[in-house]
Every structure is written in structure tokens, then in C-alpha cells.
Design a protein around this motif. Sequence first.
Motif, PDB file in Angstrom:
ATOM      1  N   ALA A  27       0.775  -1.107  -0.073  1.00 47.26           N
ATOM      2  CA  ALA A  27       0.118  -0.064  -0.024  1.00 47.26           C
ATOM      3  C   ALA A  27       0.861   1.323   0.161  1.00 47.26           C
ATOM      4  CB  ALA A  27      -1.002   0.076   1.095  1.00 47.26           C
ATOM      5  N   ASN A  28       2.001   1.024   0.517  1.00 47.51           N
ATOM      6  CA  ASN A  28       2.981   2.444   0.729  1.00 47.51           C
ATOM      7  C   ASN A  28       4.088   2.444   0.244  1.00 47.51           C
ATOM      8  OD1 ASN A  28       0.909   3.471   2.685  1.00 47.51           O
ATOM      9  ND2 ASN A  28       1.737   2.144   4.056  1.00 47.51           N
ATOM     10  N   THR A  29       4.191   1.688  -0.867  1.00 45.30           N
ATOM     11  CA  THR A  29       5.418   1.684  -1.635  1.00 45.30           C
ATOM     12  C   THR A  29       5.188   1.841  -3.064  1.00 45.30           C
ATOM     13  OG1 THR A  29       6.264   0.114  -0.220  1.00 45.30           O
ATOM     14  CG2 THR A  29       7.545   0.386  -2.117  1.00 45.30           C
ATOM     15  N   ILE A  51      12.134  -5.011  -5.512  1.00 44.82           N
ATOM     16  CA  ILE A  51      12.529  -5.633  -4.249  1.00 44.82           C
ATOM     17  C   ILE A  51      11.814  -7.200  -4.597  1.00 44.82           C
ATOM     18  CG2 ILE A  51      11.904  -5.923  -1.952  1.00 44.82           C
ATOM     19  CD1 ILE A  51      12.354  -2.781  -1.580  1.00 44.82           C
ATOM     20  N   LEU A  52      10.446  -7.110  -4.808  1.00 43.44           N
ATOM     21  CA  LEU A  52       9.851  -8.388  -4.888  1.00 43.44           C
ATOM     22  C   LEU A  52       9.700  -9.028  -6.163  1.00 43.44           C
ATOM     23  CD1 LEU A  52       6.721  -7.379  -2.805  1.00 43.44           C
ATOM     24  CD2 LEU A  52       8.665  -8.300  -1.866  1.00 43.44           C
ATOM     25  N   ASP A  84       6.294 -10.654 -10.424  1.00 46.81           N
ATOM     26  CA  ASP A  84       5.320 -11.244  -9.691  1.00 46.81           C
ATOM     27  C   ASP A  84       5.041 -11.089  -8.365  1.00 46.81           C
ATOM     28  OD1 ASP A  84       3.088 -13.129  -9.709  1.00 46.81           O
ATOM     29  OD2 ASP A  84       4.303 -15.016  -9.696  1.00 46.81           O
ATOM     30  N   GLN A  85       4.407 -10.199  -7.884  1.00 46.62           N
ATOM     31  CA  GLN A  85       4.447  -9.886  -6.437  1.00 46.62           C
ATOM     32  C   GLN A  85       3.562 -10.498  -5.558  1.00 46.62           C
ATOM     33  OE1 GLN A  85       4.001  -5.497  -6.091  1.00 46.62           O
ATOM     34  NE2 GLN A  85       5.327  -5.145  -7.715  1.00 46.62           N
ATOM     35  N   ASP A  86       2.345 -11.268  -6.189  1.00 44.91           N
ATOM     36  CA  ASP A  86       1.353 -11.767  -5.679  1.00 44.91           C
ATOM     37  C   ASP A  86       1.964 -13.358  -5.020  1.00 44.91           C
ATOM     38  OD1 ASP A  86      -0.317  -9.779  -5.697  1.00 44.91           O
ATOM     39  OD2 ASP A  86      -1.108 -10.552  -7.744  1.00 44.91           O
ATOM     40  N   HIS A  87       3.080 -13.824  -5.396  1.00 46.06           N
ATOM     41  CA  HIS A  87       3.320 -15.134  -5.420  1.00 46.06           C
ATOM     42  C   HIS A  87       4.759 -15.178  -4.874  1.00 46.06           C
ATOM     43  CE1 HIS A  87       0.169 -15.386  -8.388  1.00 46.06           C
ATOM     44  NE2 HIS A  87      -0.139 -16.268  -7.490  1.00 46.06           N
ATOM     45  N   VAL A  88       5.211 -14.172  -3.921  1.00 48.34           N
ATOM     46  CA  VAL A  88       6.545 -14.268  -3.563  1.00 48.34           C
ATOM     47  C   VAL A  88       6.826 -15.477  -2.526  1.00 48.34           C
ATOM     48  CG1 VAL A  88       8.218 -12.947  -2.030  1.00 48.34           C
ATOM     49  CG2 VAL A  88       6.971 -11.707  -3.800  1.00 48.34           C
TER      50      VAL A  88
END
Length: 78
Positions: free
Chosen positions: A28-30, A38-39, A42-46
Motif C-alpha cells: 500500500a505504501n511503496t 524488491i519483490l 510477480d508480487q502476488d506469489h513471492v
Amino acid sequence: MFKRLFWIGAGVALGVIAVSKAQAYVKANTPDTARQFILGPDQDHVGMRTLEGLVDQFKQAQHAREEELNSRYMGKLQ
């Protein structure tokens, strides 16, 4: 024994809650570009990618150790 299981379960549950809250805060804040750096894209399956990487690394180490033991002890048998 049940006290230990209770406290271990409580610790795991609190850990999962803390991680999910931290991930939601970061999302929410980045800015998107920083999150992708960083992630990854594919940020939903880190978590799943991390788990797959750990399993793959374990299997590679297990295979290497098996090969080492086979080579060491097969030489003694022959």
C-alpha cells in the motif's frame, strides 16, 4: 506438552498475521517500481517462489550428498 503445542501454534499464527500485515503495508505504501525491484514482477506469489526455491535448493544438496556418499562407499565395496 499441550502448553508447548499451544504456544508454538500461537507463535506461528502471530507470525503469519504479522507477515501478511507487513506485506499489505508495503504494497500500500511503496511505489510500484520499488516493489518490483524488491519483490520482482510477480508480487502476488513471492511466498510460493521462496518455498519452491528452498525445496529446489534442498533437493540439490540432498542429491550432491547422496552422490558423495555413493562415491565414497562404493569404492570400499569394490
